[in-house]
Design a protein around this motif. Structure first.
Motif, PDB file in Angstrom:
ATOM      1  N   ARG A 145      91.191  81.907  53.354  1.00 45.84           N
ATOM      2  CA  ARG A 145      90.687  82.982  52.494  1.00 45.84           C
ATOM      3  C   ARG A 145      89.634  82.404  51.557  1.00 45.84           C
ATOM      4  NH1 ARG A 145      93.944  84.903  48.935  1.00 45.84           N
ATOM      5  NH2 ARG A 145      93.426  87.124  49.062  1.00 45.84           N
ATOM      6  N   VAL A 146      88.441  82.990  51.564  1.00 44.83           N
ATOM      7  CA  VAL A 146      87.365  82.536  50.692  1.00 44.83           C
ATOM      8  C   VAL A 146      86.622  83.741  50.120  1.00 44.83           C
ATOM      9  CG1 VAL A 146      86.969  80.239  51.683  1.00 44.83           C
ATOM     10  CG2 VAL A 146      85.909  82.220  52.735  1.00 44.83           C
ATOM     11  N   PRO A 147      86.190  83.654  48.847  1.00 41.27           N
ATOM     12  CA  PRO A 147      85.507  84.784  48.219  1.00 41.27           C
ATOM     13  C   PRO A 147      84.007  84.786  48.482  1.00 41.27           C
ATOM     14  CG  PRO A 147      85.868  83.059  46.609  1.00 41.27           C
ATOM     15  CD  PRO A 147      86.502  82.581  47.893  1.00 41.27           C
ATOM     16  N   LEU A 148      83.413  85.971  48.396  1.00 41.90           N
ATOM     17  CA  LEU A 148      81.960  86.093  48.471  1.00 41.90           C
ATOM     18  C   LEU A 148      81.323  85.482  47.231  1.00 41.90           C
ATOM     19  CD1 LEU A 148      81.673  89.767  49.745  1.00 41.90           C
ATOM     20  CD2 LEU A 148      81.068  87.713  51.017  1.00 41.90           C
ATOM     21  N   VAL A 149      80.178  84.836  47.429  1.00 38.09           N
ATOM     22  CA  VAL A 149      79.452  84.161  46.359  1.00 38.09           C
ATOM     23  C   VAL A 149      78.055  84.764  46.271  1.00 38.09           C
ATOM     24  CG1 VAL A 149      78.558  81.933  45.562  1.00 38.09           C
ATOM     25  CG2 VAL A 149      80.758  82.040  46.753  1.00 38.09           C
ATOM     26  N   SER A 150      77.511  84.851  45.072  1.00 37.88           N
ATOM     27  CA  SER A 150      76.172  85.424  44.895  1.00 37.88           C
ATOM     28  C   SER A 150      75.112  84.543  45.548  1.00 37.88           C
ATOM     29  CB  SER A 150      75.858  85.596  43.413  1.00 37.88           C
ATOM     30  OG  SER A 150      75.617  84.345  42.803  1.00 37.88           O
ATOM     31  N   GLN A 151      74.004  85.173  45.949  1.00 39.61           N
ATOM     32  CA  GLN A 151      72.899  84.428  46.544  1.00 39.61           C
ATOM     33  C   GLN A 151      72.345  83.400  45.559  1.00 39.61           C
ATOM     34  OE1 GLN A 151      73.592  85.218  49.566  1.00 39.61           O
ATOM     35  NE2 GLN A 151      71.553  85.788  50.293  1.00 39.61           N
ATOM     36  N   LEU A 152      72.275  83.761  44.268  1.00 46.71           N
ATOM     37  CA  LEU A 152      71.753  82.842  43.258  1.00 46.71           C
ATOM     38  C   LEU A 152      72.619  81.591  43.166  1.00 46.71           C
ATOM     39  CD1 LEU A 152      69.785  82.172  40.993  1.00 46.71           C
ATOM     40  CD2 LEU A 152      71.239  83.487  39.420  1.00 46.71           C
ATOM     41  N   THR A 153      73.925  81.772  43.118  1.00 44.34           N
ATOM     42  CA  THR A 153      74.845  80.632  43.055  1.00 44.34           C
ATOM     43  C   THR A 153      74.731  79.770  44.298  1.00 44.34           C
ATOM     44  OG1 THR A 153      76.413  81.864  41.681  1.00 44.34           O
ATOM     45  CG2 THR A 153      77.270  79.969  42.883  1.00 44.34           C
ATOM     46  N   CYS A 154      74.614  80.423  45.436  1.00 42.38           N
ATOM     47  CA  CYS A 154      74.520  79.694  46.692  1.00 42.38           C
ATOM     48  C   CYS A 154      73.222  78.889  46.770  1.00 42.38           C
ATOM     49  CB  CYS A 154      74.611  80.680  47.847  1.00 42.38           C
ATOM     50  SG  CYS A 154      74.991  79.903  49.430  1.00 42.38           S
ATOM     51  N   ARG A 155      72.126  79.486  46.336  1.00 39.57           N
ATOM     52  CA  ARG A 155      70.842  78.777  46.378  1.00 39.57           C
ATOM     53  C   ARG A 155      70.843  77.579  45.427  1.00 39.57           C
ATOM     54  NH1 ARG A 155      68.559  84.109  47.489  1.00 39.57           N
ATOM     55  NH2 ARG A 155      67.505  83.972  49.505  1.00 39.57           N
ATOM     56  N   ARG A 156      71.481  77.727  44.269  1.00 38.88           N
ATOM     57  CA  ARG A 156      71.592  76.602  43.348  1.00 38.88           C
ATOM     58  C   ARG A 156      72.369  75.452  43.969  1.00 38.88           C
ATOM     59  NH1 ARG A 156      73.077  79.983  37.822  1.00 38.88           N
ATOM     60  NH2 ARG A 156      70.919  80.566  37.255  1.00 38.88           N
ATOM     61  N   SER A 157      73.417  75.794  44.684  1.00 38.88           N
ATOM     62  CA  SER A 157      74.221  74.780  45.364  1.00 38.88           C
ATOM     63  C   SER A 157      73.404  74.053  46.423  1.00 38.88           C
ATOM     64  CB  SER A 157      75.448  75.433  46.000  1.00 38.88           C
ATOM     65  OG  SER A 157      76.213  74.491  46.704  1.00 38.88           O
ATOM     66  N   ILE A 158      72.599  74.801  47.181  1.00 44.54           N
ATOM     67  CA  ILE A 158      71.742  74.198  48.198  1.00 44.54           C
ATOM     68  C   ILE A 158      70.716  73.281  47.547  1.00 44.54           C
ATOM     69  CG2 ILE A 158      69.945  74.694  49.915  1.00 44.54           C
ATOM     70  CD1 ILE A 158      71.549  77.211  50.634  1.00 44.54           C
ATOM     71  N   ASP A 159      70.126  73.723  46.428  1.00 45.25           N
ATOM     72  CA  ASP A 159      69.141  72.899  45.719  1.00 45.25           C
ATOM     73  C   ASP A 159      69.763  71.600  45.221  1.00 45.25           C
ATOM     74  OD1 ASP A 159      67.191  74.776  46.150  1.00 45.25           O
ATOM     75  OD2 ASP A 159      67.381  75.728  44.179  1.00 45.25           O
ATOM     76  N   GLU A 160      71.011  71.682  44.745  1.00 46.03           N
ATOM     77  CA  GLU A 160      71.705  70.474  44.284  1.00 46.03           C
ATOM     78  C   GLU A 160      71.940  69.505  45.430  1.00 46.03           C
ATOM     79  OE1 GLU A 160      75.246  71.809  42.424  1.00 46.03           O
ATOM     80  OE2 GLU A 160      74.210  72.708  40.690  1.00 46.03           O
ATOM     81  N   GLU A 161      72.297  70.042  46.583  1.00 50.07           N
ATOM     82  CA  GLU A 161      72.505  69.184  47.753  1.00 50.07           C
ATOM     83  C   GLU A 161      71.198  68.494  48.147  1.00 50.07           C
ATOM     84  OE1 GLU A 161      75.523  68.656  49.734  1.00 50.07           O
ATOM     85  OE2 GLU A 161      76.158  69.235  47.708  1.00 50.07           O
ATOM     86  N   ARG A 162      70.115  69.252  48.132  1.00 46.89           N
ATOM     87  CA  ARG A 162      68.823  68.669  48.510  1.00 46.89           C
ATOM     88  C   ARG A 162      68.355  67.634  47.499  1.00 46.89           C
ATOM     89  NH1 ARG A 162      65.953  74.328  50.521  1.00 46.89           N
ATOM     90  NH2 ARG A 162      66.790  74.275  52.666  1.00 46.89           N
ATOM     91  N   ALA A 163      68.690  67.846  46.217  1.00 42.36           N
ATOM     92  CA  ALA A 163      68.336  66.867  45.184  1.00 42.36           C
ATOM     93  C   ALA A 163      69.042  65.539  45.431  1.00 42.36           C
ATOM     94  CB  ALA A 163      68.701  67.409  43.801  1.00 42.36           C
ATOM     95  N   ASN A 164      70.182  65.601  46.108  1.00 45.15           N
ATOM     96  CA  ASN A 164      70.926  64.391  46.467  1.00 45.15           C
ATOM     97  C   ASN A 164      70.556  63.888  47.860  1.00 45.15           C
ATOM     98  OD1 ASN A 164      72.422  64.291  44.045  1.00 45.15           O
ATOM     99  ND2 ASN A 164      73.841  65.847  44.834  1.00 45.15           N
ATOM    100  N   ARG A 165      69.412  64.384  48.353  1.00 49.33           N
ATOM    101  CA  ARG A 165      68.864  63.977  49.645  1.00 49.33           C
ATOM    102  C   ARG A 165      69.759  64.362  50.821  1.00 49.33           C
ATOM    103  NH1 ARG A 165      66.113  58.000  48.478  1.00 49.33           N
ATOM    104  NH2 ARG A 165      64.786  58.675  46.737  1.00 49.33           N
ATOM    105  N   VAL A 166      70.496  65.431  50.630  1.00 47.09           N
ATOM    106  CA  VAL A 166      71.289  65.990  51.726  1.00 47.09           C
ATOM    107  C   VAL A 166      70.451  67.052  52.427  1.00 47.09           C
ATOM    108  CG1 VAL A 166      73.359  67.288  52.342  1.00 47.09           C
ATOM    109  CG2 VAL A 166      73.463  65.545  50.545  1.00 47.09           C
ATOM    110  N   ILE A 167      70.370  66.976  53.739  1.00 50.01           N
ATOM    111  CA  ILE A 167      69.622  67.977  54.495  1.00 50.01           C
ATOM    112  C   ILE A 167      70.453  69.251  54.561  1.00 50.01           C
ATOM    113  CG2 ILE A 167      68.613  68.576  56.729  1.00 50.01           C
ATOM    114  CD1 ILE A 167      68.137  65.592  57.179  1.00 50.01           C
ATOM    115  N   ALA A 168      69.922  70.341  54.030  1.00 54.32           N
ATOM    116  CA  ALA A 168      70.634  71.617  54.004  1.00 54.32           C
ATOM    117  C   ALA A 168      69.715  72.712  54.535  1.00 54.32           C
ATOM    118  CB  ALA A 168      71.073  71.947  52.579  1.00 54.32           C
ATOM    119  N   PRO A 169      70.225  73.605  55.372  1.00 60.36           N
ATOM    120  CA  PRO A 169      69.402  74.690  55.915  1.00 60.36           C
ATOM    121  C   PRO A 169      69.068  75.714  54.849  1.00 60.36           C
ATOM    122  CG  PRO A 169      71.678  74.968  56.585  1.00 60.36           C
ATOM    123  CD  PRO A 169      71.600  73.649  55.903  1.00 60.36           C
TER     124      PRO A 169
END
Length: 213
Positions: A145-169
């Motif tokens: 079971r997982v909750p829906l997350v806002s697009q803004l929150t999700c994009r911030r998470s992706i940006d954080e991953e990329r800042a750590n040099r993680v390849i994210a789609p």
């Protein structure tokens, strides 16, 4: 968590060119899955490479049965992901040769109405036969079971991953996010194309499919 017997009757187990993937029943002759399951680079796989199993939550019971015969594969024309970095339009249909006979163990999932929107934080279910949290491929259907997350929150998470040099789609407007801030609960390898569903009134219906996992 282990899915109880008879739960998630729309769940499909796919064997694609020897690998495991997921899908869901949406009508008597139609299976919905991720386009990435049916592509290898720029090339669509052959329908003979796809085996479709439904009607049980145990992998052994499913794979010992005769797979459903595939009539045709239909990839979204806008899907273009040769490098596995862009999952926009990652959706595909599998047409079966013969109609499914619906029962308590085989049932189509309800599709959302056009333009349907759901409240951020609302909890849904992801199901699949992929790898368990102990890195062992599952012998049975599992769900989380997982909750829906806002697009803004999700994009911030992706940006954080990329800042750590993680390849994210990329995240596009054709996608939605679901998950927990602390992580640890998600779809796994082998679950790609499986459903994320929400309960709406008395019915459980599809919100989207897991892709790129």
């Amino acid at each position: 968590m282990l899915a109880p017997k008879g739960s998630f009757p729309w769940q499909v187990l796919l064997n694609v060119d020897g690998g495991r993937a997921g899908g869901m029943v949406i009508d008597h002759k139609w299976i919905l899955t991720a386009a990435s399951n049916l592509m290898r680079g720029d090339n669509q796989i052959l329908k003979s490479q796809v085996k479709v199993f439904v009607g049980d939550n145990n992998v052994r019971n499913l794979t010992q049965s005769t797979p459903l015969e595939v009539a045709s594969l239909h990839i979204h024309p806008g899907y273009n992901n040769p490098n596995y970095l862009s999952y926009d339009n990652d959706i595909a249909l599998i047409k079966l040769q013969k109609s499914l006979q619906f029962s308590s163990n085989i049932m189509r999932v309800c599709l959302p109405v056009k333009g349907a929107e759901y409240t951020i934080g609302r909890v849904g279910w992801v199901s699949g036969f992929g790898i368990r949290d102990d890195d062992i491929i599952s012998k049975d259907l599992r769900f989380v079971r997982v909750p829906l997350v806002s697009q803004l929150t999700c994009r911030r998470s992706i940006d954080e991953e990329r800042a750590n040099r993680v390849i994210a789609p990329d995240l596009t407007d054709n996608m939605f996010c679901a998950g927990l801030p602390e992580g640890g609960k998600d779809a796994c390898h082998g679950d790609g194309g499986s459903p994320y569903v929400l309960k709406y009134g008395e019915f459980t219906g599809l919100q989207g499919s897991t892709a790129g996992v």
